[in-house]
Design an enzyme around this catalytic site. Sequence first.
Site, mmCIF file in Angstrom:
data_model
loop_
_atom_site.group_PDB
_atom_site.id
_atom_site.type_symbol
_atom_site.label_atom_id
_atom_site.label_comp_id
_atom_site.label_asym_id
_atom_site.label_seq_id
_atom_site.Cartn_x
_atom_site.Cartn_y
_atom_site.Cartn_z
ATOM 1 N N SER A 155 0.475 3.202 10.541
ATOM 2 C CA SER A 155 1.253 4.296 9.957
ATOM 3 C C SER A 155 1.750 5.196 11.079
ATOM 4 O O SER A 155 0.994 5.538 11.987
ATOM 5 C CB SER A 155 0.388 5.118 9.005
ATOM 6 O OG SER A 155 1.058 6.340 8.735
ATOM 7 N N ALA A 158 0.825 -1.214 0.000
ATOM 8 C CA ALA A 158 0.000 0.000 0.000
ATOM 9 C C ALA A 158 0.855 1.258 0.000
ATOM 10 O O ALA A 158 1.985 1.254 0.480
ATOM 11 C CB ALA A 158 -0.891 0.003 1.234
ATOM 12 N N GLY A 159 0.298 2.327 -0.542
ATOM 13 C CA GLY A 159 0.940 3.635 -0.444
ATOM 14 C C GLY A 159 1.428 4.192 -1.765
ATOM 15 O O GLY A 159 1.589 5.397 -1.914
ATOM 16 N N THR A 166 0.103 9.444 11.125
ATOM 17 C CA THR A 166 -1.180 9.996 11.577
ATOM 18 C C THR A 166 -1.137 9.943 13.098
ATOM 19 O O THR A 166 -1.087 8.854 13.669
ATOM 20 C CB THR A 166 -2.366 9.165 11.034
ATOM 21 O OG1 THR A 166 -2.398 9.302 9.615
ATOM 22 C CG2 THR A 166 -3.693 9.632 11.614
ATOM 23 N N ASN A 182 -6.710 -0.890 1.284
ATOM 24 C CA ASN A 182 -6.187 -0.554 2.606
ATOM 25 C C ASN A 182 -6.928 0.672 3.127
ATOM 26 O O ASN A 182 -6.980 1.710 2.473
ATOM 27 C CB ASN A 182 -4.682 -0.300 2.419
ATOM 28 C CG ASN A 182 -3.951 0.067 3.684
ATOM 29 O OD1 ASN A 182 -4.363 0.959 4.408
ATOM 30 N ND2 ASN A 182 -2.830 -0.591 3.925
ATOM 31 N N THR A 198 6.254 0.972 8.084
ATOM 32 C CA THR A 198 7.579 1.606 8.215
ATOM 33 C C THR A 198 7.935 1.790 9.698
ATOM 34 O O THR A 198 7.068 1.751 10.560
ATOM 35 C CB THR A 198 7.569 2.984 7.535
ATOM 36 O OG1 THR A 198 6.499 3.762 8.103
ATOM 37 C CG2 THR A 198 7.339 2.862 6.044
ATOM 38 N N TYR A 211 7.669 -2.303 -1.772
ATOM 39 C CA TYR A 211 7.411 -0.913 -2.133
ATOM 40 C C TYR A 211 8.743 -0.253 -2.491
ATOM 41 O O TYR A 211 9.035 0.000 -3.659
ATOM 42 C CB TYR A 211 6.710 -0.163 -0.986
ATOM 43 C CG TYR A 211 6.279 1.249 -1.326
ATOM 44 C CD1 TYR A 211 7.090 2.085 -2.072
ATOM 45 C CD2 TYR A 211 5.061 1.755 -0.910
ATOM 46 C CE1 TYR A 211 6.701 3.373 -2.400
ATOM 47 C CE2 TYR A 211 4.652 3.043 -1.227
ATOM 48 C CZ TYR A 211 5.481 3.847 -1.970
ATOM 49 O OH TYR A 211 5.101 5.123 -2.296
#
Length: 332
Positions: free
Chosen positions: A174, A61-62, A177, A138, A246, A315
């Site tokens: 994440s 994702a991302g 946020t 996601n 991450t 990614y």
Amino acid sequence: MYKQIKNILFKLNPEYAHAIALTLIKFVNNLNLTRLFFKNTPSQSFPLLNLIFPNKIGLAAGLDKNGDYIDALASLGFGFIEIGTVTPKPQKGNPKPRLFRLVEHEAIINRMGFNNKGIDYVVNRLKKTKYKGILGINIGKNKDTPNEKAVDDYLLGFNAFWRYASYITVNISSPNTPGLRALQEKESLEQLLSALKNAQANIHALKNKYVPLVVKISPDLTDAALEELAHVLLAQKIDGVIATNTTIHRDITHAHANETGGLSGKPLQDRSTDIIKKLAGLLNNRIPIIAVGGIHDEASAREKLNAGAQLLQVYTSFIYQGPSLISKLALM
Ligand SMILES: Cc1cc2nc3c(=O)[nH]c(=O)nc-3n(C[C@H](O)[C@H](O)[C@H](O)COP(=O)(O)O)c2cc1C
């Protein structure tokens, strides 16, 4: 070919370069020229989550937050594609610059902050997509939604996307946020996951579609927090785990190392593998694991499978190495 393109792209600012690269891939796909530039990916079907994956390498994702590039990315040979994170309302994310390359480490630091165009936009994109392969969607919460109301945001995501998703990823990991990672703690997690499992059961009963729920976790959990989390995942009968997002830790020296945000790529490899090993021990094959974090060659992919993962996502190494990486890893 990717090397020449990369030489140009890496001279541009990273966020702009990502946008250009995706537009290029889409352009080539629209002209039906993908096979001219990229090798065919060998396939080796793999069953998991009641789905048949054509190979074990997925896009994490991302990269395609809004589902704008699904057909183009799929044409490169990924076994599955995950879009998002999508929040209910559109949001701009953090101020730029928010994406940094650490080239010597084949790494990225990002503090994008869930910049995305929101559920309505993404649903419209999904209606136009031709892709029939495995699609993960996601979902997350808006920055201005307090954690006490987070469940509402995730339910909006689930109810908007179940129709289009092969599986839905609940992103609670994440680092960009504020407060999001607190949703990994026992009580909040139980509340969130039981609400989503209810929604899943409702759709299953009413529409006869079972949409697997997959939880994406942080690499920065302590052993005790990971153990508690694993118990909740088992108790709630969650369908899969993606490990990991991450890291906020920095075990490297680099001019950008002190930028706030999540570090991905090679320096994340060991931390992510370590979490997968521990998680596999705790879950004991009762919930499958999708590994992500620093996979960049056959050895690092094999390491994740040996640690207990069933599927893989990439990614950062895809940004550094381009589409040739996919065919290299597809026969793992
Ligand atoms: C620029 C960037 C944006 C990302 N955005 C998201 C996101 O929106 N949602 C998410 O779940 N993970 C996001 N990730 C995390 C990746 O999906 C992946 O978990 C992480 O980068 C580790 O894998 P890698 O080492 O192969 O990059 C993002 C990563 C990067 C580098």
